[in-house]
Scaffold this motif. Structure first.
Motif, PDB file in Angstrom:
ATOM      1  N   ASN A  64     -13.673  -3.810  -7.202  1.00 31.72           N
ATOM      2  CA  ASN A  64     -14.601  -4.859  -6.784  1.00 31.72           C
ATOM      3  C   ASN A  64     -13.892  -6.131  -6.324  1.00 31.72           C
ATOM      4  O   ASN A  64     -14.555  -7.089  -5.923  1.00 31.72           O
ATOM      5  N   LEU A  65     -12.560  -6.153  -6.408  1.00 34.35           N
ATOM      6  CA  LEU A  65     -11.795  -7.339  -6.013  1.00 34.35           C
ATOM      7  C   LEU A  65     -11.355  -7.224  -4.555  1.00 34.35           C
ATOM      8  O   LEU A  65     -11.243  -6.138  -4.002  1.00 34.35           O
ATOM      9  N   ASP A  66     -11.072  -8.369  -3.958  1.00 32.46           N
ATOM     10  CA  ASP A  66     -10.714  -8.395  -2.537  1.00 32.46           C
ATOM     11  C   ASP A  66      -9.284  -7.934  -2.272  1.00 32.46           C
ATOM     12  O   ASP A  66      -9.008  -7.250  -1.277  1.00 32.46           O
ATOM     13  N   VAL A  67      -8.362  -8.343  -3.136  1.00 33.81           N
ATOM     14  CA  VAL A  67      -6.941  -8.039  -2.956  1.00 33.81           C
ATOM     15  C   VAL A  67      -6.378  -7.594  -4.307  1.00 33.81           C
ATOM     16  O   VAL A  67      -6.668  -8.223  -5.330  1.00 33.81           O
ATOM     17  N   ASN A  68      -5.564  -6.544  -4.301  1.00 38.05           N
ATOM     18  CA  ASN A  68      -4.922  -6.088  -5.535  1.00 38.05           C
ATOM     19  C   ASN A  68      -3.437  -5.842  -5.279  1.00 38.05           C
ATOM     20  O   ASN A  68      -3.074  -5.148  -4.318  1.00 38.05           O
TER      21      ASN A  68
END
Length: 245
Positions: free
Chosen positions: A163-167
């Motif tokens: 669900n995060l934009d950048v990992n």
């Protein structure tokens, strides 16, 4: 100036009422008196510069002098997925990560993690880590108290990170700095960013492969091998500088 947190319902039009354990701290530890000034945050989006009006055994009443809505928070939400380290290293990691602007700390159980926590130990550790996060938030004048969650498995952490934009996942065999700079350029205001840090023994190759399959990008932190308590703080520092510039 001493810093305290309250919930929104404790804030009135002209005064703020402090209750709970902070009352004893203000009255008996700090020995503060009416007329002294304090900084109070609502835990979300506002700082209140206040002056103490009254100190009683049950509550402290402070008059609002001014309100600051700019705050000290980073313009992006940084999530630190920290592989469980040995001894009390997690306490240091939580404290410094909060100072550097982390939004949430997620302890993660990995294959090479030495620490094994049963339910009772986990509950006590998480309570302790959150207490450290609160103290660090007060010291560094944060608008919020970052949460330290319960321990996740690596697969649970990967699912959360979807669900995060950048990992990003620092890894000693990642490509050079050019590729890392390109990944870091994806981080900007309004983004949510996951940072995966392995325990003392690092991640196994199979865990890195699973991370890549989950679209978590390997990055390098340089030619030197960093300890687990250093690696997360290093990349948080880089992102803090980038976001605040």
């Amino acid at each position: 100036m001493y810093h305290f947190f309250v919930s929104p319902e404790q804030i009135g039009e002209s005064h703020i009422c402090i209750t709970g354990s902070d009352v004893n701290h203000i009255k008996n530890v700090l020995r503060m008196k009416p007329g002294e000034q304090v900084l109070i945050s609502n835990g979300m989006d506002k700082d209140y510069h206040c002056e103490i009006d009254e100190v009683s055994p049950e509550e402290v009443t402070a008059r609002i002098l001014s309100v600051n809505e700019e705050g000290t928070e980073l313009p992006a939400k940084l999530y630190l997925f920290q592989g469980l380290p040995k001894s009390d290293k997690m306490e240091l990691i939580v404290q410094k990560a909060v100072e550097l602007g982390v939004y949430q700390v997620i302890p993660v159980m990995t294959k090479r993690a030495v620490v094994k926590l049963d339910a009772k130990k986990e509950e006590a550790r998480v309570k302790r880590w959150n207490s450290i996060a609160e103290s660090a938030a007060k010291q560094s004048k944060r608008l919020i108290i970052p949460e330290v969650t319960g321990v996740m498995s690596l697969s649970e952490a990967f699912a959360f990170a979807k669900n995060l934009d950048v990992n990003l996942i620092p890894f000693e065999h990642a490509e050079g700095m050019a590729g890392t700079r390109k990944e870091l350029e994806r981080v900007g205001p309004g983004k949510s960013v996951g940072i995966f840090i392995g325990p003392e023994g690092g991640f196994e190759d199979s865990e890195i492969e699973a991370a890549c399959e989950a679209d978590i990008r390997p990055v390098t932190l340089g030619k030197r091998i960093l300890r687990t308590e250093t690696a997360g703080l290093a990349i948080l520092s880089i992102l803090m500088f980038q976001l605040e510039s």
